[in-house]
Design a protein around this motif. Structure first.
Motif, PDB file in Angstrom:
ATOM      1  N   THR A 258       0.664  -1.136   0.184  1.00  0.00           N
ATOM      2  CA  THR A 258      -0.058   0.144   0.062  1.00  0.00           C
ATOM      3  C   THR A 258       0.849   1.154   0.088  1.00  0.00           C
ATOM      4  OG1 THR A 258      -0.237   0.293   2.371  1.00  0.00           O
ATOM      5  CG2 THR A 258      -1.786  -1.403   1.498  1.00  0.00           C
ATOM      6  N   PRO A 259       0.378   2.516  -0.315  1.00  0.00           N
ATOM      7  CA  PRO A 259       1.219   3.779  -0.157  1.00  0.00           C
ATOM      8  C   PRO A 259       1.721   3.907   1.172  1.00  0.00           C
ATOM      9  CG  PRO A 259      -1.068   3.894  -1.483  1.00  0.00           C
ATOM     10  CD  PRO A 259      -1.083   2.557  -0.735  1.00  0.00           C
ATOM     11  N   ASN A 260       1.169   3.389   2.153  1.00  0.00           N
ATOM     12  CA  ASN A 260       1.839   3.494   3.537  1.00  0.00           C
ATOM     13  C   ASN A 260       2.625   2.496   3.844  1.00  0.00           C
ATOM     14  OD1 ASN A 260      -0.223   1.879   3.878  1.00  0.00           O
ATOM     15  ND2 ASN A 260      -1.234   3.222   5.870  1.00  0.00           N
ATOM     16  N   ASN A 261       3.027   1.446   2.713  1.00  0.00           N
ATOM     17  CA  ASN A 261       4.213   0.682   2.952  1.00  0.00           C
ATOM     18  C   ASN A 261       3.558  -0.735   3.888  1.00  0.00           C
ATOM     19  OD1 ASN A 261       6.251   1.678   1.399  1.00  0.00           O
ATOM     20  ND2 ASN A 261       6.628   3.188   3.239  1.00  0.00           N
ATOM     21  N   GLU A 262       2.145  -0.925   3.882  1.00  0.00           N
ATOM     22  CA  GLU A 262       1.586  -2.055   4.517  1.00  0.00           C
ATOM     23  C   GLU A 262       1.402  -3.036   3.526  1.00  0.00           C
ATOM     24  OE1 GLU A 262      -2.612  -3.163   6.680  1.00  0.00           O
ATOM     25  OE2 GLU A 262      -2.370  -1.241   5.757  1.00  0.00           O
ATOM     26  N   ILE A 263       1.695  -4.391   3.714  1.00  0.00           N
ATOM     27  CA  ILE A 263       1.377  -5.530   2.656  1.00  0.00           C
ATOM     28  C   ILE A 263      -0.051  -5.906   2.786  1.00  0.00           C
ATOM     29  CG2 ILE A 263       1.847  -7.905   2.222  1.00  0.00           C
ATOM     30  CD1 ILE A 263       4.284  -6.140   2.048  1.00  0.00           C
ATOM     31  N   GLY A 264      -0.470  -5.606   1.520  1.00  0.00           N
ATOM     32  CA  GLY A 264      -1.958  -5.879   1.311  1.00  0.00           C
ATOM     33  C   GLY A 264      -2.188  -6.787   0.089  1.00  0.00           C
ATOM     34  N   SER A 265      -3.496  -6.603  -0.363  1.00  0.00           N
ATOM     35  CA  SER A 265      -3.906  -7.897  -1.330  1.00  0.00           C
ATOM     36  C   SER A 265      -4.756  -6.998  -2.560  1.00  0.00           C
ATOM     37  CB  SER A 265      -5.019  -8.883  -0.657  1.00  0.00           C
ATOM     38  OG  SER A 265      -4.449  -9.607   0.219  1.00  0.00           O
ATOM     39  N   CYS A 266      -4.436  -7.111  -3.592  1.00  0.00           N
ATOM     40  CA  CYS A 266      -4.788  -6.541  -4.708  1.00  0.00           C
ATOM     41  C   CYS A 266      -6.563  -6.993  -5.185  1.00  0.00           C
ATOM     42  CB  CYS A 266      -4.236  -6.698  -6.088  1.00  0.00           C
ATOM     43  SG  CYS A 266      -4.603  -5.756  -7.227  1.00  0.00           S
ATOM     44  N   VAL A 267      -7.367  -6.203  -4.536  1.00  0.00           N
ATOM     45  CA  VAL A 267      -8.921  -6.641  -4.591  1.00  0.00           C
ATOM     46  C   VAL A 267      -9.588  -5.406  -5.283  1.00  0.00           C
ATOM     47  CG1 VAL A 267      -8.520  -8.110  -2.692  1.00  0.00           C
ATOM     48  CG2 VAL A 267      -9.542  -5.845  -2.318  1.00  0.00           C
ATOM     49  N   LEU A 268     -10.714  -5.783  -5.647  1.00  0.00           N
ATOM     50  CA  LEU A 268     -11.939  -4.740  -5.978  1.00  0.00           C
ATOM     51  C   LEU A 268     -11.833  -3.724  -5.109  1.00  0.00           C
ATOM     52  CD1 LEU A 268     -14.501  -6.772  -7.776  1.00  0.00           C
ATOM     53  CD2 LEU A 268     -12.910  -5.326  -9.085  1.00  0.00           C
ATOM     54  N   LEU A 269     -12.095  -2.383  -5.524  1.00  0.00           N
ATOM     55  CA  LEU A 269     -12.368  -1.446  -4.478  1.00  0.00           C
ATOM     56  C   LEU A 269     -13.426  -1.447  -3.629  1.00  0.00           C
ATOM     57  CD1 LEU A 269     -11.706   1.567  -3.516  1.00  0.00           C
ATOM     58  CD2 LEU A 269     -13.089   2.491  -5.524  1.00  0.00           C
TER      59      LEU A 269
END
Length: 382
Positions: free
Chosen positions: A22-33
């Motif tokens: 994410t923009p604040n350097n958190e590990i996330g998942s690419c999903v629908l908004l």
């Protein structure tokens, strides 16, 4: 149970999605908004930095279905290097949707709730006669009620309008101004009407009896006329009516969608619909049952042959289909002209006037609603 299944689906989608940062350097998942609660919350904040954070979270998808890098943190701080970075393609993709969600979550909402607007149950079943209206068709249709300034107490129906949210009806400015010259005063709005002769309407459709709720009358708290409207002119012929109480949506009273960005608009040759309780084919009698009028979009050039210089860029024209049983006529002005995309209807225009009467031989002129979205939004209050 359904709600739990939705939650499980969203969580499963996030588990199976590609990992991202994410923009604040958190590990996330690419999903629908719309599957990312944290970013939907960011949009609802209406804060420029939060909106920028959502735009920079883009990780694919399309303009209609953007995908974002979804985390769980509620801190939407964007590093300065990302703020200044040129990400035109990603920003454009997210911007269309964030604007749509911003409006949906705003208190002063331009767009009626998409869960309710533009749907009518008559689209859910087969009908043998498409030329006549159903009891649950055009649930957004509003009747404007006038009273004589003289001693005659009987109300008069003279114009139509459209319900656009729980407190506002959209109509023509001339329906609020020019009637004064005929000793008429606009006093109320009626919603949920099908047959003006009956208090409760019942019909038999495919052998099943259906009865509507009684129509409801609402007082008018405020009349807002476009500031550039000039009496007896066709330009800026638009007005808002603020009702004196909140409308409760039912199967027979429901708002029409407005043409927000991304709407699929009608084009020349397409068929649109008009409804109202105006006069029956140039007679002096008003319709007892709400009319259903099919009308085809015609080019500006074809319309100008009849209407000449009165047309502006804020107008468009249609011509009633010849095999209609009913036509646009006196008393139908101010009402919505609507178009459907994927069974959800939106209001393309406001019925403004027709040249020299009514019937299939003369074009109908309508005011483009999309030209006045900013004005509508600016004048709607909570």
């Amino acid at each position: 149970m359904v709600f739990k299944l939705v939650i499980v689906f969203v969580l499963l989608q996030q588990v199976l999605a590609e990992r991202c940062t994410t923009p604040n350097n958190e590990i996330g998942s690419c999903v629908l908004l719309y599957s990312c609660p944290a970013l939907i919350k960011a949009i609802s904040h209406q804060d420029p930095l939060s909106i920028q954070f959502v735009r920079l979270s883009n990780c694919g998808g399309s303009g209609r279905n953007p995908m974002v890098c979804c985390g769980v943190a509620s801190n939407f701080t964007v590093p300065i290097d990302l703020v200044t970075k040129k990400v035109q393609t990603e920003t454009t993709t997210i911007e269309t949707v964030t604007k749509r969600v911003e409006v949906k979550n705003a208190t002063n909402s331009l767009i009626p709730d998409r869960r309710f607007c533009g749907y009518q149950h008559s689209d859910d079943y087969f009908r043998e006669n498409y030329n006549t209206s159903e009891i649950n068709e055009f649930p957004w249709l509003a009747i404007l009620i006038y009273k004589k300034n003289s001693d005659i107490p009987r109300p008069t129906l003279a114009c139509s309008g459209s319900l656009i949210n729980t407190r506002y009806v959209l109509t023509s400015a001339h329906c609020t101004k020019q009637t004064e010259d005929f000793d008429l005063k606009l006093t109320a709005v009626r919603l949920g009407e099908y047959n003006i002769k009956n208090e409760t309407d019942c019909v038999n459709t495919t052998g099943i009896k259906e009865c509507s709720d009684p129509a409801e009358d609402f007082g008018i708290e405020k009349i807002i006329i476009h500031p550039n409207f000039v009496k007896y002119d066709t330009k800026h012929d638009i007005a808002l009516l603020r009702l004196n109480r909140t409308v409760t949506y039912t199967d027979y009273i429901r708002p029409i969608c407005l043409p927000f960005p991304g709407t699929t608009f009608a084009k020349v040759g397409d068929t649109l619909l008009i409804s109202g309780f105006g006069q029956i084919n140039s007679s002096t009698h008003l319709a007892e049952i709400k009319k259903k009028i099919q009308t085809k979009y015609i080019s500006d050039e074809q319309c100008a042959k009849t209407n000449g210089d009165s047309l502006t860029k804020d107008h468009f024209c249609t011509k009633d289909v010849r095999d209609n049983t009913e036509f646009r006529c006196y008393g139908d002005t101010g009402g919505p002209i609507i178009f459907s995309h994927k069974s959800q209807w939106h209001q393309e225009g406001i019925v403004s006037y027709g040249f020299s009467g009514c019937g299939s031989y003369f074009p109908n002129v309508h005011l483009k609603v999309k030209s006045y979205l900013n004005w509508i939004e600016a004048n709607i209050e909570p």
